[in-house]
Design a protein around this motif. Structure first.
Motif, PDB file in Angstrom:
ATOM      1  N   ARG A  36      26.181  27.756  25.752  1.00  0.00           N
ATOM      2  CA  ARG A  36      25.241  28.145  26.798  1.00  0.00           C
ATOM      3  C   ARG A  36      24.468  26.928  27.296  1.00  0.00           C
ATOM      4  N   LEU A  79      36.920  42.165  25.498  1.00  0.00           N
ATOM      5  CA  LEU A  79      35.489  42.098  25.800  1.00  0.00           C
ATOM      6  C   LEU A  79      34.740  41.248  24.781  1.00  0.00           C
ATOM      7  N   TYR A 115      29.614  35.939  33.345  1.00  0.00           N
ATOM      8  CA  TYR A 115      29.048  36.852  32.346  1.00  0.00           C
ATOM      9  C   TYR A 115      27.610  37.220  32.711  1.00  0.00           C
ATOM     10  N   GLU A 116      26.834  36.240  33.151  1.00  0.00           N
ATOM     11  CA  GLU A 116      25.434  36.497  33.504  1.00  0.00           C
ATOM     12  C   GLU A 116      25.321  37.413  34.722  1.00  0.00           C
ATOM     13  N   SER A 134      27.949  48.152  27.240  1.00  0.00           N
ATOM     14  CA  SER A 134      29.246  48.376  26.597  1.00  0.00           C
ATOM     15  C   SER A 134      30.069  49.410  27.359  1.00  0.00           C
ATOM     16  N   ALA A 190      32.220  33.002  26.591  1.00  0.00           N
ATOM     17  CA  ALA A 190      31.267  32.743  27.680  1.00  0.00           C
ATOM     18  C   ALA A 190      29.940  32.224  27.161  1.00  0.00           C
ATOM     19  N   LEU A 191      29.535  32.673  25.961  1.00  0.00           N
ATOM     20  CA  LEU A 191      28.222  32.295  25.433  1.00  0.00           C
ATOM     21  C   LEU A 191      28.306  31.253  24.323  1.00  0.00           C
ATOM     22  N   TYR A 243      25.831  40.820  33.323  1.00  0.00           N
ATOM     23  CA  TYR A 243      24.641  41.159  32.523  1.00  0.00           C
ATOM     24  C   TYR A 243      23.476  41.534  33.434  1.00  0.00           C
ATOM     25  N   GLN A 264      32.895  37.653  25.706  1.00  0.00           N
ATOM     26  CA  GLN A 264      31.482  37.396  25.462  1.00  0.00           C
ATOM     27  C   GLN A 264      31.296  36.187  24.551  1.00  0.00           C
ATOM     28  N   THR A 293      31.253  47.844  30.873  1.00  0.00           N
ATOM     29  CA  THR A 293      32.307  46.828  30.764  1.00  0.00           C
ATOM     30  C   THR A 293      33.601  47.422  30.214  1.00  0.00           C
ATOM     31  N   GLN A 347      30.282  31.395  31.957  1.00  0.00           N
ATOM     32  CA  GLN A 347      28.937  31.847  31.616  1.00  0.00           C
ATOM     33  C   GLN A 347      28.250  32.470  32.824  1.00  0.00           C
TER      34      GLN A 347
END
Length: 240
Positions: free
Chosen positions: A50, A39, A61-62, A89, A46-47, A65, A43, A92, A58
């Motif tokens: 950006r 995890l 992930y969004e 948290s 993925a970020l 989110y 993250q 996921t 990304q």
């Protein structure tokens, strides 16, 4: 593995003992560590770069989110967003644990009551602390809402108290039981299909569909765990 419960056996990888207690590093510990590191890595990657128009990782992930954020806002309100990191948290971690258990020869740590109950107890303690810090002694009005006739207090208050303290039990058992039952059924159907030989072609097709359904259950149980946490948080913030 003829016994469908063998897949849930705890196996020691690094035997350890502390003050007479067995704290060995096991296959369950390994999968939880791998899940947590996975995890964090997901993250970070993925970020890392950006962009306004997100790349695939990304964007994925969004989606997670936004899904979790919308779940929390719709259930507990805008002010509950300060607790978003916990909900995100939990969702996921449980989701990844469920999905990792679908990989052949892996281990489903969310099928063990000690793991799911520990997560549920964490939620219970956190939500109770939020309620007490926000409302003080008025928090106990949760067990006897305003407008209720005083005559029903001897019946209602014990029921509400028992219901409240059963939350971590039901939250933990629900996740554990669903993942345990699903994997046992998958193992039993697979063994039955193999025993049929060439005649197992049609049951094999059912197994494929059942496996797809189990993936859906894996997501659904993570969703239920997260939304119930949001509901409990809403109770702590707004009482009745």
């Amino acid at each position: 593995m003829k016994n469908p419960l063998d897949q849930f056996a705890i196996k020691k990888i690094i035997p350890l003992e502390l003050f007479g207690y067995d704290i060995s590093f096991t296959n369950a510990s390994l999968m939880m560590v791998l899940g947590t590191l996975g995890l964090i890595a997901f993250q970070a990657i993925a970020l890392r770069r950006r962009t306004l128009i997100p790349q695939r990782l990304q964007a994925f992930y969004e989606v997670i989110y936004d899904f979790t954020s919308g779940l929390l806002k719709d259930t507990a309100g805008e002010e509950a967003m300060r607790y978003f990191p916990l909900i995100f948290s939990l969702f996921t971690f449980v989701l990844l644990g469920n999905m990792m258990g679908m990989v052949p020869y892996s281990f489903t740590f969310t099928s063990h009551i000690i793991v799911t109950f520990s997560l549920a107890l964490l939620v219970f303690i956190f939500v109770t602390m939020v309620g007490l810090l926000r409302h003080g002694w008025h928090f106990f009005r949760l067990f006897f809402p305003e407008g209720i006739p005083i005559g029903v207090a001897p019946i209602l208050i014990p029921i509400e108290i028992i219901t409240y303290f059963m939350r971590p039990v039901t939250l933990g058992i629900r996740l554990c039981a669903n993942m345990l039952a699903g994997h046992v059924l998958l193992k039993m159907f697979a063994a039955f299909t193999i025993s049929l030989g060439i005649a197992g072609v049609f049951p094999l097709a059912f197994n494929v569909l059942f496996t797809a359904f189990e993936f859906f259950v894996a997501f659904l149980q993570a969703y239920i765990f997260a939304i119930l946490t949001c509901v409990y948080l809403n109770d702590a913030l707004h009482l009745h």
